[in-house]
Write a protein that holds these residues in place. Structure first.
Motif, mmCIF file in Angstrom:
data_model
loop_
_atom_site.group_PDB
_atom_site.id
_atom_site.type_symbol
_atom_site.label_atom_id
_atom_site.label_comp_id
_atom_site.label_asym_id
_atom_site.label_seq_id
_atom_site.Cartn_x
_atom_site.Cartn_y
_atom_site.Cartn_z
ATOM 1 N N TYR A 158 -45.068 34.304 4.933
ATOM 2 C CA TYR A 158 -44.145 32.811 5.114
ATOM 3 C C TYR A 158 -43.823 32.550 6.808
ATOM 4 O O TYR A 158 -44.321 33.182 7.423
ATOM 5 C CB TYR A 158 -42.817 32.865 4.508
ATOM 6 C CG TYR A 158 -42.617 33.392 3.155
ATOM 7 C CD1 TYR A 158 -43.037 32.515 1.948
ATOM 8 C CD2 TYR A 158 -42.444 34.487 2.798
ATOM 9 C CE1 TYR A 158 -43.191 32.934 0.668
ATOM 10 C CE2 TYR A 158 -42.545 35.251 1.361
ATOM 11 C CZ TYR A 158 -42.911 34.274 0.586
ATOM 12 O OH TYR A 158 -42.952 34.605 -0.793
ATOM 13 N N GLY A 159 -43.678 31.268 6.889
ATOM 14 C CA GLY A 159 -43.306 30.612 8.096
ATOM 15 C C GLY A 159 -41.692 31.189 8.354
ATOM 16 O O GLY A 159 -40.890 31.216 7.217
ATOM 17 N N VAL A 160 -41.356 31.746 9.440
ATOM 18 C CA VAL A 160 -40.258 32.688 9.611
ATOM 19 C C VAL A 160 -39.515 31.797 10.728
ATOM 20 O O VAL A 160 -40.086 31.452 11.694
ATOM 21 C CB VAL A 160 -40.379 34.129 10.029
ATOM 22 C CG1 VAL A 160 -39.078 34.690 10.132
ATOM 23 C CG2 VAL A 160 -41.341 34.771 8.829
ATOM 24 N N VAL A 161 -38.119 31.667 10.577
ATOM 25 C CA VAL A 161 -37.329 31.070 11.726
ATOM 26 C C VAL A 161 -36.300 32.174 12.286
ATOM 27 O O VAL A 161 -35.819 33.132 11.645
ATOM 28 C CB VAL A 161 -36.509 29.637 11.257
ATOM 29 C CG1 VAL A 161 -37.474 28.833 10.477
ATOM 30 C CG2 VAL A 161 -35.490 30.361 10.307
ATOM 31 N N ALA A 162 -36.056 31.915 13.371
ATOM 32 C CA ALA A 162 -35.010 32.532 14.404
ATOM 33 C C ALA A 162 -33.895 31.627 14.340
ATOM 34 O O ALA A 162 -34.175 30.632 14.907
ATOM 35 C CB ALA A 162 -35.448 33.376 15.534
ATOM 36 N N VAL A 163 -32.513 31.968 14.260
ATOM 37 C CA VAL A 163 -31.497 31.183 14.527
ATOM 38 C C VAL A 163 -30.443 31.562 15.393
ATOM 39 O O VAL A 163 -30.391 32.924 15.473
ATOM 40 C CB VAL A 163 -30.947 30.623 12.982
ATOM 41 C CG1 VAL A 163 -31.807 29.913 12.292
ATOM 42 C CG2 VAL A 163 -30.294 31.988 12.572
ATOM 43 N N ASP A 164 -29.480 30.714 15.988
ATOM 44 C CA ASP A 164 -28.518 31.322 16.535
ATOM 45 C C ASP A 164 -27.105 31.305 15.806
ATOM 46 O O ASP A 164 -27.239 31.065 14.715
ATOM 47 C CB ASP A 164 -28.209 30.532 18.027
ATOM 48 C CG ASP A 164 -27.973 28.915 17.756
ATOM 49 O OD1 ASP A 164 -27.619 28.488 16.540
ATOM 50 O OD2 ASP A 164 -28.092 28.274 18.591
ATOM 51 N N LYS A 165 -25.925 31.623 16.402
ATOM 52 C CA LYS A 165 -24.696 31.717 15.577
ATOM 53 C C LYS A 165 -24.457 30.323 14.947
ATOM 54 O O LYS A 165 -23.885 30.264 13.848
ATOM 55 C CB LYS A 165 -23.748 32.194 16.595
ATOM 56 C CG LYS A 165 -23.250 31.032 17.508
ATOM 57 C CD LYS A 165 -22.264 31.755 18.253
ATOM 58 C CE LYS A 165 -21.808 31.067 19.563
ATOM 59 N NZ LYS A 165 -21.525 29.561 19.300
ATOM 60 N N ASP A 166 -24.967 29.190 15.522
ATOM 61 C CA ASP A 166 -24.704 28.042 14.658
ATOM 62 C C ASP A 166 -25.718 27.402 14.087
ATOM 63 O O ASP A 166 -25.614 26.246 13.536
ATOM 64 C CB ASP A 166 -24.572 26.987 16.033
ATOM 65 C CG ASP A 166 -23.281 27.300 16.954
ATOM 66 O OD1 ASP A 166 -22.214 27.387 16.245
ATOM 67 O OD2 ASP A 166 -23.503 26.973 18.192
ATOM 68 N N ARG A 167 -26.695 28.227 13.355
ATOM 69 C CA ARG A 167 -28.007 27.887 12.778
ATOM 70 C C ARG A 167 -28.700 27.015 13.160
ATOM 71 O O ARG A 167 -29.494 26.290 12.630
ATOM 72 C CB ARG A 167 -27.179 27.583 11.265
ATOM 73 C CG ARG A 167 -26.462 28.572 10.480
ATOM 74 C CD ARG A 167 -26.319 28.293 9.230
ATOM 75 N NE ARG A 167 -25.645 28.993 8.361
ATOM 76 C CZ ARG A 167 -24.997 29.168 7.019
ATOM 77 N NH1 ARG A 167 -25.432 27.887 6.466
ATOM 78 N NH2 ARG A 167 -24.268 30.291 6.565
ATOM 79 N N ARG A 168 -28.847 26.915 14.737
ATOM 80 C CA ARG A 168 -29.684 26.179 15.065
ATOM 81 C C ARG A 168 -31.090 26.836 15.343
ATOM 82 O O ARG A 168 -30.966 28.215 15.706
ATOM 83 C CB ARG A 168 -29.231 25.775 16.708
ATOM 84 C CG ARG A 168 -30.385 24.880 17.282
ATOM 85 C CD ARG A 168 -29.709 24.390 18.515
ATOM 86 N NE ARG A 168 -30.801 23.075 19.102
ATOM 87 C CZ ARG A 168 -30.194 21.858 19.643
ATOM 88 N NH1 ARG A 168 -29.000 21.695 19.576
ATOM 89 N NH2 ARG A 168 -31.298 21.369 20.219
ATOM 90 N N VAL A 169 -32.046 26.423 15.102
ATOM 91 C CA VAL A 169 -33.409 27.192 15.153
ATOM 92 C C VAL A 169 -33.827 27.340 16.536
ATOM 93 O O VAL A 169 -33.861 26.390 17.446
ATOM 94 C CB VAL A 169 -34.406 26.447 14.198
ATOM 95 C CG1 VAL A 169 -35.883 27.123 14.236
ATOM 96 C CG2 VAL A 169 -34.198 26.215 12.871
ATOM 97 N N THR A 170 -34.245 28.433 16.839
ATOM 98 C CA THR A 170 -34.768 28.975 18.275
ATOM 99 C C THR A 170 -35.992 29.238 18.344
ATOM 100 O O THR A 170 -36.577 29.038 19.306
ATOM 101 C CB THR A 170 -33.725 30.198 18.748
ATOM 102 O OG1 THR A 170 -34.088 31.244 17.882
ATOM 103 C CG2 THR A 170 -32.508 29.786 18.878
#
Length: 421
Positions: A158-170
C-alpha cells in the motif's frame, strides 16, 4: 461547517485492472460481481445512505465507459432500486485522455467546475466509513487533503504515511518494503479534498511536473508533490472495515472475511437458515424466487444439500442433491448439478456446473460452463479464475489457472499441464 450532502464523490475507475484478469478483460473492474452486486455498487450505496448524491466516474477507455454507463446511466435506476430520494446523480469523465488517477481527478474538477469538498474513493474496495466524522476531522484540523489510513500488519502493498503527534502527514511512500515502511498506516485509497483543490488544476508547476513524468497518480506523485510544496495533509485513522478486492487472492480473502463477519447481516439481513456453524442467505422476493428458496431450504433441512460456514445463494438457482457448499457464494440463475462440491469460492451469475464437479478456492465468472460427470469429474482448485462464457471440458483438472473469456478448455490440455507440474 460543510454538510455531507454538499460533498461530491470522485471514483477513479479508468485502470486496466491487470491484477484482476481475466475477470476484467471485457468489463470495468468496478463492475466485477462480488457477493451478488457489482463492486462499485457497495461504495455508491454506502455513501448515498449517508446523504451524498453526486458521483463522478473517472472513466478511461471505451470498455470502462461503456460498461459503467450502460449499467448506471445517470443514476435513476440505482436510486429507484435502493429508494434514494432525492436521487443519485452520476456523471462521467469526458473523452479526454488522462495520465493517471490524480490527473483524471483534476480533469473532472475543472470540467465540472467543482468548488466544494470532494471525497475520492476507489472502485475495487469495500469499506465502512463514517463520512460525517471524517468531514468534521478534516475541517477541524484545517487540512487541504485528509487521507484515510488504516493500521495494517504488512504495509508493503500500500501507500504508507508517516504522521506527527497532530496527525499531520510528514511523508507518503508508495509500496515500500516492510523494513523501509515509515509506519504501519496504510492508505485506503480514500481521501477528502477541500474546496480549494480546484486551484491545482491551474498550478503551472504541477502541470510541468505531470508533463515531465507523463504520469500523475495520487500516491506516487500528487501526495509527495503536495507535501513538498507545504500543503497541509492530515491522516484520519480508521479501525472500520476495509476490504481490498484488487487481485483474485484478495477478492476471495475479502469475500470470506465479509461472509464470516456481522457485515453480512447489514448487507443481506438475517440468514434464512442457521444451524451450528452454518448460515445461509438466499436472495429474491418474487413468488418464483421464494419458491426456489423453499426448494433449496427443504434440501438443506433434509441433508440433500450440506452447508458449512457462511453461504450466499442468489435468485432462481437450481441446486441438485448430494451437494456440499462451504463458505461460498453462488450468484443468480446458476445450475449446480448433483454431487457438486463448492468450497471457499465465488460462482458468478448463470454458471453451469455439471455432476460431481469440484470447485475450491476459485472464481467462476458469469455464463461459464464447468462440464463434469460422476465418471469424469472436473476439478477447479488453487485460486483458479475462469473468465466469462468459458467452457471447461468434463474430466479437466485446473489448478491456479487463468482462463480467458470465451475459451474452450479441453480435458487433455489440463492433464498435460498437470503432468508437467
Amino acid at each position: 461547517m460543510t454538510s455531507v450532502s454538499e460533498l461530491s464523490v470522485f471514483l477513479p475507475v479508468g485502470g486496466v485492472a491487470k491484477r484482476l484478469r481475466p475477470l476484467t478483460v471485457e468489463v470495468s473492474k468496478a463492475l466485477v460481481r462480488f457477493l451478488g452486486r457489482p463492486l462499485i455498487e457497495y461504495t455508491i450505496v454506502h455513501l448515498a445512505s449517508q446523504g451524498i448524491r453526486n458521483f463522478i466516474f473517472g472513466v478511461k477507455g471505451y470498455v470502462n465507459y461503456r460498461s459503467l454507463f450502460d449499467y448506471f446511466q445517470e443514476g435513476y435506476g440505482i436510486s429507484a432500486k435502493y429508494g434514494f430520494n432525492p436521487r443519485i446523480h452520476i456523471r462521467y469523465q469526458p473523452n479526454i485522455e488522462d495520465l493517471g488517477s490524480a490527473d483524471s481527478f483534476l480533469i473532472n474538477l475543472d470540467y465540472y467546475n467543482l468548488n466544494s469538498p470532494v471525497l475520492v474513493a476507489q472502485g475495487d474496495t469495500i469499506f465502512n466509513l463514517d463520512v460525517s466524522d471524517l468531514l468534521n476531522f478534516h475541517e477541524k484540523v484545517g487540512a487541504f487533503s485528509t487521507i484515510v489510513v488504516k493500521p495494517v500488519e504488512d504495509p508493503s502493498s500500500y501507500g504508507v504515511v508517516a504522521v506527527d503527534k497532530d496527525r499531520r502527514v510528514t511523508s507518503f511512500v508508495e509500496k515500500p518494503s516492510k523494513e523501509e515502511a515509515p509506519s504501519n498506516l496504510a492508505s485506503t485509497g480514500i481521501c477528502l479534498f477541500s474546496e480549494e483543490a480546484r486551484k491545482l488544476c491551474h498550478d503551472k508547476e504541477l502541470r510541468a511536473f505531470r508533463a515531465t513524468l507523463r504520469r500523475l497518480d495520487f500516491g506516487m506523485d500528487l501526495f509527495p508533490y503536495l507535501l513538498k510544496k507545504g500543503y497541509h495533509l492530515a491522516a484520519y485513522i480508521t479501525e472500520s472495515d476495509w476490504y481490498d478486492v484488487g487481485t483474485p487472492e484478495l477478492y476471495l480473502n475479502s469475500m470470506l472475511r465479509i461472509m464470516n463477519s456481522g457485515y453480512m447481516r447489514v448487507l443481506f439481513g438475517e440468514p434464512v437458515y442457521e444451524s451450528g456453524d452454518a448460515r445461509l442467505w438466499i436472495l429474491g422476493q418474487s413468488a418464483a424466487a421464494l419458491a426456489r428458496r423453499e426448494e433449496i431450504l427443504r434440501k438443506v433441512r433434509t441433508g440433500r444439500i450440506r452447508i458449512h460456514g457462511s453461504v450466499l445463494i442468489g435468485r432462481h438457482c437450481d441446486i441438485g442433491d448430494d451437494v456440499v457448499i462451504n463458505d461460498s457464494y453462488i450468484d443468480n440463475y446458476c445450475f449446480i448439478g448433483d454431487g457438486v462440491t463448492i468450497e471457499r469460492s465465488a460462482v458468478h451469475d448463470r454458471v453451469f456446473i455439471g455432476e460431481g464437479g469440484y470447485v475450491q478456492d476459485s472464481i467462476i465468472a458469469r455464463h461459464s460452463k464447468i462440464l463434469s460427470s460422476r465418471a469424469e469429474p472436473t476439478v477447479v482448485i488453487g485460486i483458479s479464475v475462469i473468465g466469462d462464457n468459458a467452457v471447461v471440458q468434463e474430466g479437466s483438472f485446473l489448478t491456479n489457472a487463468r482462463i480467458d473469456p470465451h475459451s474452450y478448455v479441453s480435458r487433455e490440455s489440463t492433464l498435460q499441464k498437470r503432468a508437467v507440474v
